[in-house]
Structure formats: C-alpha cells, structure tokens
Scaffold this motif. Structure first.
Motif, mmCIF file in Angstrom:
data_model
loop_
_atom_site.group_PDB
_atom_site.id
_atom_site.type_symbol
_atom_site.label_atom_id
_atom_site.label_comp_id
_atom_site.label_asym_id
_atom_site.label_seq_id
_atom_site.Cartn_x
_atom_site.Cartn_y
_atom_site.Cartn_z
ATOM 1 N N ALA A 1 0.828 -1.204 0.000
ATOM 2 C CA ALA A 1 0.000 0.000 0.000
ATOM 3 C C ALA A 1 0.866 1.260 0.000
ATOM 4 O O ALA A 1 0.578 2.223 -0.716
ATOM 5 C CB ALA A 1 -0.928 -0.013 1.215
ATOM 6 N N GLU A 2 1.923 1.259 0.793
ATOM 7 C CA GLU A 2 2.809 2.426 0.833
ATOM 8 C C GLU A 2 3.459 2.665 -0.525
ATOM 9 O O GLU A 2 3.487 3.790 -1.034
ATOM 10 C CB GLU A 2 3.898 2.235 1.882
ATOM 11 C CG GLU A 2 4.892 3.385 1.921
ATOM 12 C CD GLU A 2 6.218 3.044 2.577
ATOM 13 O OE1 GLU A 2 7.243 3.641 2.193
ATOM 14 O OE2 GLU A 2 6.230 2.180 3.472
ATOM 15 N N LEU A 3 4.004 1.592 -1.120
ATOM 16 C CA LEU A 3 4.701 1.737 -2.398
ATOM 17 C C LEU A 3 3.734 2.116 -3.512
ATOM 18 O O LEU A 3 4.089 2.881 -4.425
ATOM 19 C CB LEU A 3 5.429 0.437 -2.731
ATOM 20 C CG LEU A 3 6.543 0.051 -1.745
ATOM 21 C CD1 LEU A 3 7.027 -1.361 -2.023
ATOM 22 C CD2 LEU A 3 7.703 1.037 -1.809
ATOM 23 N N ALA A 4 2.501 1.600 -3.447
ATOM 24 C CA ALA A 4 1.499 1.955 -4.460
ATOM 25 C C ALA A 4 1.142 3.434 -4.364
ATOM 26 O O ALA A 4 0.957 4.100 -5.392
ATOM 27 C CB ALA A 4 0.257 1.077 -4.292
ATOM 28 N N ARG A 5 1.054 3.949 -3.132
ATOM 29 C CA ARG A 5 0.770 5.381 -2.965
ATOM 30 C C ARG A 5 1.869 6.238 -3.565
ATOM 31 O O ARG A 5 1.626 7.369 -4.006
ATOM 32 C CB ARG A 5 0.601 5.716 -1.477
ATOM 33 C CG ARG A 5 -0.702 5.221 -0.865
ATOM 34 C CD ARG A 5 -0.956 5.856 0.494
ATOM 35 N NE ARG A 5 0.075 5.525 1.461
ATOM 36 C CZ ARG A 5 0.052 4.472 2.263
ATOM 37 N NH1 ARG A 5 -0.970 3.610 2.197
ATOM 38 N NH2 ARG A 5 1.019 4.255 3.130
ATOM 39 N N ALA A 6 3.082 5.698 -3.593
ATOM 40 C CA ALA A 6 4.207 6.431 -4.172
ATOM 41 C C ALA A 6 4.291 6.239 -5.682
ATOM 42 O O ALA A 6 5.244 6.709 -6.315
ATOM 43 C CB ALA A 6 5.510 5.975 -3.520
ATOM 44 N N GLY A 7 3.294 5.544 -6.249
ATOM 45 C CA GLY A 7 3.264 5.341 -7.691
ATOM 46 C C GLY A 7 3.931 4.071 -8.154
ATOM 47 O O GLY A 7 4.148 3.894 -9.357
ATOM 48 N N GLY A 8 4.240 3.164 -7.213
ATOM 49 C CA GLY A 8 4.944 1.949 -7.584
ATOM 50 C C GLY A 8 4.047 0.891 -8.207
ATOM 51 O O GLY A 8 2.866 0.770 -7.866
ATOM 52 N N ASP A 9 4.616 0.144 -9.132
ATOM 53 C CA ASP A 9 3.960 -1.028 -9.726
ATOM 54 C C ASP A 9 4.429 -2.224 -8.917
ATOM 55 O O ASP A 9 5.539 -2.736 -9.114
ATOM 56 C CB ASP A 9 4.375 -1.142 -11.195
ATOM 57 C CG ASP A 9 3.731 -2.336 -11.892
ATOM 58 O OD1 ASP A 9 3.029 -3.129 -11.220
ATOM 59 O OD2 ASP A 9 3.957 -2.508 -13.106
ATOM 60 N N VAL A 10 3.588 -2.677 -7.986
ATOM 61 C CA VAL A 10 4.018 -3.654 -6.985
ATOM 62 C C VAL A 10 3.011 -4.793 -6.872
ATOM 63 O O VAL A 10 1.804 -4.565 -6.779
ATOM 64 C CB VAL A 10 4.170 -3.006 -5.589
ATOM 65 C CG1 VAL A 10 4.776 -3.997 -4.594
ATOM 66 C CG2 VAL A 10 5.020 -1.751 -5.668
ATOM 67 N N ILE A 11 3.521 -6.031 -6.863
ATOM 68 C CA ILE A 11 2.708 -7.184 -6.499
ATOM 69 C C ILE A 11 3.435 -7.923 -5.380
ATOM 70 O O ILE A 11 4.657 -7.805 -5.231
ATOM 71 C CB ILE A 11 2.442 -8.133 -7.692
ATOM 72 C CG1 ILE A 11 3.758 -8.617 -8.317
ATOM 73 C CG2 ILE A 11 1.565 -7.459 -8.725
ATOM 74 C CD1 ILE A 11 3.539 -9.641 -9.429
ATOM 75 N N THR A 12 2.690 -8.658 -4.577
ATOM 76 C CA THR A 12 3.276 -9.352 -3.438
ATOM 77 C C THR A 12 2.825 -10.805 -3.404
ATOM 78 O O THR A 12 1.738 -11.140 -3.889
ATOM 79 C CB THR A 12 2.876 -8.681 -2.110
ATOM 80 O OG1 THR A 12 1.449 -8.786 -1.940
ATOM 81 C CG2 THR A 12 3.275 -7.209 -2.089
ATOM 82 N N PHE A 13 3.676 -11.646 -2.807
ATOM 83 C CA PHE A 13 3.341 -13.045 -2.611
ATOM 84 C C PHE A 13 3.808 -13.477 -1.229
ATOM 85 O O PHE A 13 5.003 -13.362 -0.926
ATOM 86 C CB PHE A 13 4.028 -13.941 -3.646
ATOM 87 C CG PHE A 13 3.549 -13.754 -5.045
ATOM 88 C CD1 PHE A 13 2.409 -14.407 -5.502
ATOM 89 C CD2 PHE A 13 4.232 -12.924 -5.926
ATOM 90 C CE1 PHE A 13 1.959 -14.224 -6.794
ATOM 91 C CE2 PHE A 13 3.794 -12.743 -7.225
ATOM 92 C CZ PHE A 13 2.659 -13.402 -7.664
ATOM 93 N N PRO A 14 2.915 -13.959 -0.371
ATOM 94 C CA PRO A 14 3.378 -14.564 0.879
ATOM 95 C C PRO A 14 4.204 -15.803 0.545
ATOM 96 O O PRO A 14 3.784 -16.654 -0.239
ATOM 97 C CB PRO A 14 2.079 -14.942 1.600
ATOM 98 C CG PRO A 14 1.022 -14.085 0.970
ATOM 99 C CD PRO A 14 1.443 -13.920 -0.461
ATOM 100 N N CYS A 15 5.407 -15.878 1.112
ATOM 101 C CA CYS A 15 6.311 -16.972 0.749
ATOM 102 C C CYS A 15 7.363 -17.149 1.825
ATOM 103 O O CYS A 15 8.010 -16.182 2.236
ATOM 104 C CB CYS A 15 6.985 -16.677 -0.593
ATOM 105 S SG CYS A 15 8.194 -17.916 -1.121
#
Length: 360
Positions: free
Chosen positions: A79-93
């Motif tokens: 959420a923080e990185l997306a607010r900064a305009g980041g293209d981000v996906i996450t995976f619990p691993c």
C-alpha cells in the motif's frame, strides 16, 4: 642515467595504471543497467532494509515483486509503495520452503514474463551465548540465510540464463566474513550465504548474470525489535540495540539501500558497507590471531549464559529494560515504524496520533 631510468620506469607505471583504470571504468560503464521497467524480485521486501530498497527502486521505475512470510506486513508495504506510484505485487512466501519458492517464481513469470533482478534480503537474527542456542536455532538460520537464497536462485537463474542477462544480489553480513560473539547461529547462516553467493557469481558469469555479495555492518533499520534473544535476553537486547543505534558504528537504512542498488546497477562483485565493517574484515584477513584475541575479550564482556529452564526465543520488543529503549537506542527506534517493523500489541512501542514511537 639511473635517475633517468627511474623516471622512465615511473612514467611507464603511471601510464599502465592509467590504462588499467580506463579499461576498468569502461568495462564498469558497459555493465551499467537502468532499472526503469525492470522486474525486480525482493525476497524479504516487506520491511527493514528490503523495504527501503523497494522504495528507492520505485523512484527509478522498477516493477517490484515482494516476497515475505507475513501477509499483513506485505500489504502495508504494498500500500505504501502503491501510494508512491509503484507497480508492486506481493506473494506470501517462506523462502526456506522450496515448493513455496517455486510456486511464487512461477506466478511471477506468468504475470511479469521475466525476472531481471533478484535481491535476497530476508534474514533472521538470533542473539545469545552458544550455551543457550539449540539445534533448531542453527537450522532456522540456515533455512533463511542459505537454503532460502539457494532456492530463489535455483528457481530464477534458468529464466535469466535463457535471456543471457540478469542481476542477483545476496545480502549477507560482516558476520558472514568475520565470526561475531553471541551471533553464532546467525554467523553460520551468513558464512554459508557468502560462499554460496561467491560461487554462483563464478558459475553464472558465463551466462551474462552478475551476482553481488553484500556484507553490511550494523544498520539502523528498526529490525532490532524483531530480532530474537535467548539467555539473559534483556541484557542481550540492550547491548545489541545500543550498538546498532550508534551513528559512529552503524549506517542508516536509506544510505545502505542506495549503496546496494548502485552495486547491483554496475554488477559489483562485493560490497562491504561502512568503515567499521571494512576495518574488521581487513584486520581479520591480515591479523587473524589479533582479531581472535579481541573477539575473545568482547565475548567475556557480553552477558553470560542463563539456565536453560526458559530457553525460548524472546523478540526484542519483549526484552525491554532500563537501557533499551532509551536515549541510547533512539536513532534506531525512530526507524521502527518508518520501515514497517512495528510489532503488534507490543510494550516497546506506543501509538500516538496514528504513529508508532518507542516508549522513551
């Protein structure tokens, strides 16, 4: 005549050094990459140093994939990185589990089509005299620091080999070059990672893949409250937190992240962060006996072992004392919320006006 010969020899030496430097700089420039549009996988990217690296790569236009064990931490980071305009996906691993790694990498390839950069940052810190460490502590360190990066590289490398390009960064530690008292399990895992990383660098060079081994010294990332302590855990936490908060001995997370990104950009073989770490590494290489004696003296000054009746791990936030948190740890405590390290229901930090701060 002899004087003229010496001048000629000096001139030739200077000319040779200049030519060598020119060739080195040209080769370094040729290895330089731009992170714009590159898919960067950060194992351990939800908090601490990994999150700070992610922040800086967002500013360079990288397409990020964050892996970590805790979904809640991943979501806060995303959420923080997306607010900064980041293209981000996450995976619990859990990178220590091979099947989880292979499934995550397969999903990344399906979504992103390629992986350009892999950064292995995930880590666990156990602080205790060896008498209070158990086999499971060493196994945990090896799973996270050695087997985890191994699984990640084995899963990612074939995709990079097919494209004949890629960057891999393995964040080890000065504790992976020089043994540190009361960090024996941690040191074992980091030494294994250093050797693994150096070995992969040699074997993947033929495929156009540059592997960087990073050995940071102490850093102010806020991770001290999530480190694990055994034995006289409050005393162990106090010396560890105070040492890491000392600006003369430690590096701020943004500065460390910048150096790591630059080392990756130019395909640097090894990076040792901060002068105390470089000095310790040099001293150990040149004067191993003296370094051994100094380490023995330091070990005698650290807290002694505790009876094994309560031999469970205590996180830093459960090990507070008169000395930590205090003004001696404030510079590291300020990084707790900033780097997503805040624990849940902790007596170490409090929430004031929507922000976490240490109770000092």
């Amino acid at each position: 005549m002899k004087s003229a010969d010496r001048r000629n020899s000096l001139a030739l030496a200077m000319l040779g050094a200049g030519a060598a430097f020119f060739l080195w700089s040209m080769r370094r420039r040729a290895r330089r990459i731009d992170f714009m549009g590159k898919t960067v996988v950060i194992a351990g990217g939800s908090r601490g140093l990994g999150l700070e690296i992610a922040r800086q790569l967002v500013k360079e236009g990288a397409r990020l994939v964050l892996l970590a064990r805790r979904p809640d931490e991943l979501e806060r980071a995303r959420a923080e990185l997306a607010r900064a305009g980041g293209d981000v996906i996450t995976f619990p691993c859990d990178i220590g589990v091979r099947q989880q790694v292979e499934e995550a990498v397969a999903a990344v390839i399906e979504l992103r089509r390629s992986i350009d950069v892999l950064i292995n940052v995930a880590g666990v810190i156990q602080v205790a005299p060896f008498e209070n460490l158990e086999l499971k502590d060493f196994q945990e360190s090896m799973d996270v620091h050695a087997w985890g990066p191994y699984h990640m590289i084995r899963a990612v490398a074939p995709h990079m080999q097919r494209r004949r390009s890629g960057r891999i960064v393995n964040v080890s530690s000065i504790g992976g070059l020089v043994a540190v008292p009361h960090l024996l399990a941690y040191t074992m895992g980091k030494f294994a990672l250093t050797g693994l990383s150096d070995g992969f660098r040699a074997e993947l060079a033929k495929d156009g893949i540059y592997v960087t081994t990073v050995a940071p010294g102490l850093m102010r990332t806020g991770s001290h409250i999530n480190a694990n302590f055994k034995g006289q855990h409050q005393k162990e936490f106090a010396w560890f937190a105070i040492s890491g908060a000392n600006p003369a001995l430690s590096t701020a997370a943004p500065a460390a992240a910048h150096k790591i990104i630059e080392a990756c950009r130019y395909g640097q073989a090894r990076l040792i962060i901060n002068w105390p770490a470089r000095l310790l590494h040099a001293a150990n290489a040149l004067f191993p006996e003296m370094t051994s004696v100094a380490a023995g003296v330091a070990a005698r000054m650290l807290p002694g072992p505790a009876a094994p009746a309560d031999n469970r791990q205590h996180p830093g936030w459960d090990s507070r004392s008169r000395l930590a948190p205090s003004f001696l740890t404030r510079s590291s405590d300020r990084a707790i919320e900033q780097n997503n390290e805040q624990p849940h229901d902790s007596a170490y930090v409090e929430r004031v006006d929507g922000r976490y701060r240490s109770r000092v």
